[in-house]
Every structure is written in C-alpha cells, then in structure tokens.
Scaffold this motif. Sequence first.
Motif, PDB file in Angstrom:
ATOM      1  N   MET A 149       0.853  -1.183   0.000  1.00  0.00           N
ATOM      2  CA  MET A 149       0.000   0.000   0.000  1.00  0.00           C
ATOM      3  C   MET A 149       0.893   1.237   0.000  1.00  0.00           C
ATOM      4  O   MET A 149       1.975   1.248   0.583  1.00  0.00           O
ATOM      5  CB  MET A 149      -0.931   0.009   1.206  1.00  0.00           C
ATOM      6  N   VAL A 150       0.436   2.273  -0.692  1.00  0.00           N
ATOM      7  CA  VAL A 150       1.196   3.505  -0.874  1.00  0.00           C
ATOM      8  C   VAL A 150       0.488   4.626  -0.137  1.00  0.00           C
ATOM      9  O   VAL A 150      -0.708   4.855  -0.341  1.00  0.00           O
ATOM     10  CB  VAL A 150       1.351   3.856  -2.365  1.00  0.00           C
ATOM     11  N   ILE A 151       1.241   5.333   0.703  1.00  0.00           N
ATOM     12  CA  ILE A 151       0.715   6.441   1.485  1.00  0.00           C
ATOM     13  C   ILE A 151       1.337   7.730   0.952  1.00  0.00           C
ATOM     14  O   ILE A 151       2.560   7.846   0.858  1.00  0.00           O
ATOM     15  CB  ILE A 151       1.035   6.259   2.978  1.00  0.00           C
ATOM     16  N   ARG A 152       0.497   8.697   0.600  1.00  0.00           N
ATOM     17  CA  ARG A 152       0.971   9.951   0.048  1.00  0.00           C
ATOM     18  C   ARG A 152       1.191  10.966   1.178  1.00  0.00           C
ATOM     19  O   ARG A 152       0.309  11.207   2.006  1.00  0.00           O
ATOM     20  CB  ARG A 152      -0.038  10.497  -0.969  1.00  0.00           C
ATOM     21  N   VAL A 153       2.395  11.576   1.171  1.00  0.00           N
ATOM     22  CA  VAL A 153       2.780  12.581   2.159  1.00  0.00           C
ATOM     23  C   VAL A 153       3.099  13.864   1.401  1.00  0.00           C
ATOM     24  O   VAL A 153       3.774  13.827   0.362  1.00  0.00           O
ATOM     25  CB  VAL A 153       3.994  12.122   2.989  1.00  0.00           C
ATOM     26  N   SER A 154       2.625  15.003   1.895  1.00  0.00           N
ATOM     27  CA  SER A 154       2.805  16.268   1.206  1.00  0.00           C
ATOM     28  C   SER A 154       3.201  17.358   2.196  1.00  0.00           C
ATOM     29  O   SER A 154       2.849  17.300   3.375  1.00  0.00           O
ATOM     30  CB  SER A 154       1.518  16.677   0.475  1.00  0.00           C
ATOM     31  N   ALA A 155       3.941  18.358   1.685  1.00  0.00           N
ATOM     32  CA  ALA A 155       4.354  19.502   2.498  1.00  0.00           C
ATOM     33  C   ALA A 155       4.512  20.707   1.591  1.00  0.00           C
ATOM     34  O   ALA A 155       5.041  20.599   0.482  1.00  0.00           O
ATOM     35  CB  ALA A 155       5.656  19.211   3.237  1.00  0.00           C
ATOM     36  N   LYS A 156       4.059  21.870   2.046  1.00  0.00           N
ATOM     37  CA  LYS A 156       4.204  23.115   1.309  1.00  0.00           C
ATOM     38  C   LYS A 156       5.534  23.756   1.680  1.00  0.00           C
ATOM     39  O   LYS A 156       5.834  23.961   2.861  1.00  0.00           O
ATOM     40  CB  LYS A 156       3.050  24.060   1.623  1.00  0.00           C
ATOM     41  N   THR A 157       6.349  24.083   0.674  1.00  0.00           N
ATOM     42  CA  THR A 157       7.703  24.563   0.912  1.00  0.00           C
ATOM     43  C   THR A 157       7.951  25.890   0.209  1.00  0.00           C
ATOM     44  O   THR A 157       7.119  26.375  -0.560  1.00  0.00           O
ATOM     45  CB  THR A 157       8.735  23.542   0.413  1.00  0.00           C
ATOM     46  N   MET A 158       9.108  26.446   0.490  1.00  0.00           N
ATOM     47  CA  MET A 158       9.558  27.641  -0.213  1.00  0.00           C
ATOM     48  C   MET A 158       9.773  27.308  -1.691  1.00  0.00           C
ATOM     49  O   MET A 158      10.182  26.201  -2.014  1.00  0.00           O
ATOM     50  CB  MET A 158      10.866  28.145   0.424  1.00  0.00           C
ATOM     51  N   PRO A 159       9.491  28.250  -2.591  1.00  0.00           N
ATOM     52  CA  PRO A 159       9.676  27.969  -4.025  1.00  0.00           C
ATOM     53  C   PRO A 159      11.101  27.557  -4.348  1.00  0.00           C
ATOM     54  O   PRO A 159      12.069  28.157  -3.874  1.00  0.00           O
ATOM     55  CB  PRO A 159       9.330  29.308  -4.683  1.00  0.00           C
ATOM     56  N   GLY A 160      11.216  26.504  -5.156  1.00  0.00           N
ATOM     57  CA  GLY A 160      12.515  26.018  -5.571  1.00  0.00           C
ATOM     58  C   GLY A 160      13.219  25.125  -4.573  1.00  0.00           C
ATOM     59  O   GLY A 160      14.334  24.667  -4.846  1.00  0.00           O
ATOM     60  N   LYS A 161      12.616  24.850  -3.429  1.00  0.00           N
ATOM     61  CA  LYS A 161      13.250  24.045  -2.383  1.00  0.00           C
ATOM     62  C   LYS A 161      12.534  22.711  -2.157  1.00  0.00           C
ATOM     63  O   LYS A 161      12.846  22.003  -1.195  1.00  0.00           O
ATOM     64  CB  LYS A 161      13.268  24.823  -1.063  1.00  0.00           C
ATOM     65  N   ALA A 162      11.599  22.370  -3.026  1.00  0.00           N
ATOM     66  CA  ALA A 162      10.813  21.155  -2.814  1.00  0.00           C
ATOM     67  C   ALA A 162      11.672  19.896  -2.933  1.00  0.00           C
ATOM     68  O   ALA A 162      11.490  18.941  -2.167  1.00  0.00           O
ATOM     69  CB  ALA A 162       9.654  21.095  -3.804  1.00  0.00           C
ATOM     70  N   LEU A 163      12.613  19.880  -3.858  1.00  0.00           N
ATOM     71  CA  LEU A 163      13.423  18.680  -4.071  1.00  0.00           C
ATOM     72  C   LEU A 163      14.272  18.359  -2.840  1.00  0.00           C
ATOM     73  O   LEU A 163      14.344  17.206  -2.409  1.00  0.00           O
ATOM     74  CB  LEU A 163      14.318  18.867  -5.293  1.00  0.00           C
ATOM     75  N   GLY A 164      14.903  19.366  -2.259  1.00  0.00           N
ATOM     76  CA  GLY A 164      15.694  19.131  -1.060  1.00  0.00           C
ATOM     77  C   GLY A 164      14.857  18.689   0.120  1.00  0.00           C
ATOM     78  O   GLY A 164      15.260  17.816   0.893  1.00  0.00           O
ATOM     79  N   VAL A 165      13.664  19.266   0.252  1.00  0.00           N
ATOM     80  CA  VAL A 165      12.767  18.857   1.338  1.00  0.00           C
ATOM     81  C   VAL A 165      12.303  17.427   1.135  1.00  0.00           C
ATOM     82  O   VAL A 165      12.196  16.653   2.096  1.00  0.00           O
ATOM     83  CB  VAL A 165      11.573  19.832   1.427  1.00  0.00           C
ATOM     84  N   GLU A 166      12.013  17.050  -0.096  1.00  0.00           N
ATOM     85  CA  GLU A 166      11.599  15.673  -0.364  1.00  0.00           C
ATOM     86  C   GLU A 166      12.686  14.685   0.037  1.00  0.00           C
ATOM     87  O   GLU A 166      12.396  13.642   0.651  1.00  0.00           O
ATOM     88  CB  GLU A 166      11.279  15.515  -1.850  1.00  0.00           C
TER      89      GLU A 166
END
Length: 327
Positions: free
Chosen positions: A255-272
């Motif tokens: 089973m796959v669980i989706r996790v999401s977070a709102k980040t600063m623009p251009g910083k999503a890859l590092g946060v992931e």
Amino acid sequence: MEDAQDSALGFAGWIGENWTSWLAAGLRILLIAVIAITLRYVIRRSITRLIKRVNRRAEAADSANALRGLLVSGERRRQRSQAIGSVLRSIASFVIIGTALLMVLSDLGINLAPLLASAGVAGVALGFGARDIVTDLLAGIFMLLEDQYGVGDRVDVGEVSGVVLEIGLRVTQLRGDGGEIWYIRNGEIKRVGNLSQGWATAAVDVQVRAGEDLDEVRSAIVSAGQELGKSEPWDELLWEPVEVLGLDSVTLDSMVIRVSAKTMPGKALGVERELRWRIKRALDSRGIESVDEESLALEAARADTDAAFTGESGRNGGQVPLQKATK
C-alpha cells in the motif's frame, strides 16, 4: 560697377524686407527647441523619480511582509524598474523630439505632407522587414509590465528551463542545469512556467507491505515530519506542517501512502530528500518494512521458483516408491 551696385541694393532691400520674418522664425525655432529640451528633461526626471518612489514603496511593503520579501529579490526589482524606466524615457524622448522637429520644419516652410507619407511607407516596410524584432520588443515590454518572471526565478519556457540571469527587451538569458547559458528571444516564448512564484509542494510516496498497521505507519510519518519542522534549516523551508494525505493505492502485496508539504519555491526537491530520509529512519525504528515494486516482483519470482521446484521434487518423490513397488 553699376550692375554690382544694383545687385547689392537689391540684396539689401530683400534682406530689409525679410529680416523681420526671419527673426520671428528663428525666435520661434529657438523657443520650440528650448521648450522641447526643457519638457524632455522634466518628463525624464519625473519618470525616474516615479520609478524610485514605486521601488521604495515596494521595498517597504516587502519589509513588512516577510513572505513577499523572500519571493522578490532586489536585483529582480532593480532590473525590472530599469527596463521599464528606459522604455518610458525613450518613448517620451521620441514623441517630444519628433513633434519639435516637425514644428521646426513647418516654420521653415517645408511641406510636411510628402515627408509624412514617405515616413509612413518606410515605417510599414521596416515593420514588415523587422517584424521579429518588433515582436520580441513588444513581448519583452509586456513580460516586464506583467512581472511574469524576474532575475533569480527558475522558469520553464518549453524547450529549456533554468534560472533567469537577465531580462532584456529582446532577449532573456537563462542558466541551465548543466551551467550553460541560453539566450531566448522574447517573441519565441509562448508559455512560461515560473517555479519560483508562490510556493512549491514536496510530495513523498511511502510504500509498505499490505499487512502493516496503518495507524503505526501514520504515527511514524507524523513524528518524522514534526522533527523535520523543528530542525534547521528545514524550519524556514517548510511553510506548513507535513501532512499525511492518506492511501494513494492499495494492492494485495503493498500500500502507498501519500505525504505532502508546502515549501519555499525552488526548495521542494531538497525537502523531499530529507523527508524521505527521516521517514525511512522512523519506519526502521518501529520495525516497519518499506518495499518497492522491484523488490515485490523479485519476491514473487522467487516464490514462483520455489513453488515450481517443490512441486517437481514432490512428483519425483511419488514416482520412486511406485517404481520400487512394481519391481
């Protein structure tokens, strides 16, 4: 001598008859030139002061709004204001000087109708010949006025993507992912995806076995997200707490669980990447095994091989006693 005297007297008489009109025309031309130069200076200075005042108000608004200050850089605002101010000053100078020149030619007694007609034809011909340049200039002006992107923004213009280095009225410069510099004509940009405006979303899919406890998995993910939000520098990059959206897909094996977070623009890859790291550690500490499609496929193939091998050896084991009994 008599002819020379008559010519001199005629010339003197002609000057005496026309000097007043010449003086009046010269004074009018001088007055037109003075008014045009003064008006041009005043308007250009007013445009410069207006742009500086707008920039000061924008800087004050950005200082009061921390989020807006992060999104808009000083270099981006400076280049945008310089480009808009240059366009406005050039238009003002062209209109004022062109009008003054036409007035001067009219005072000199030159018929302006053929000149304007020739200028119109030349303008049309130049417009057809340099339509690409005109298109680039108009597109650049509207891009600056609408603030579609600025210096430091990461944009996707279709064929290439990168960070904006400089915005001109005709060409935009991008720094690509490999360090190359792309020169793109503004008229060729049909769509722009600005990845640096607003906010970005860091999305992580957590895939575990179907038999795991969902509440325990959710608890591990939430704890990992809370730790990420409290540690530096991720506390500044995360604009909202990490959110567990729920089950994205369910199969017999996983089973796959989706996790999401709102980040600063251009910083999503590092946060992931960091979030994925922390979730893996949290799952391992609770004994929850994460899987992927390749591992599940490998286990299924191994199970099929073991089943086939077991079935073949069972059949052979049943045949051997039968042969012995026959003998």
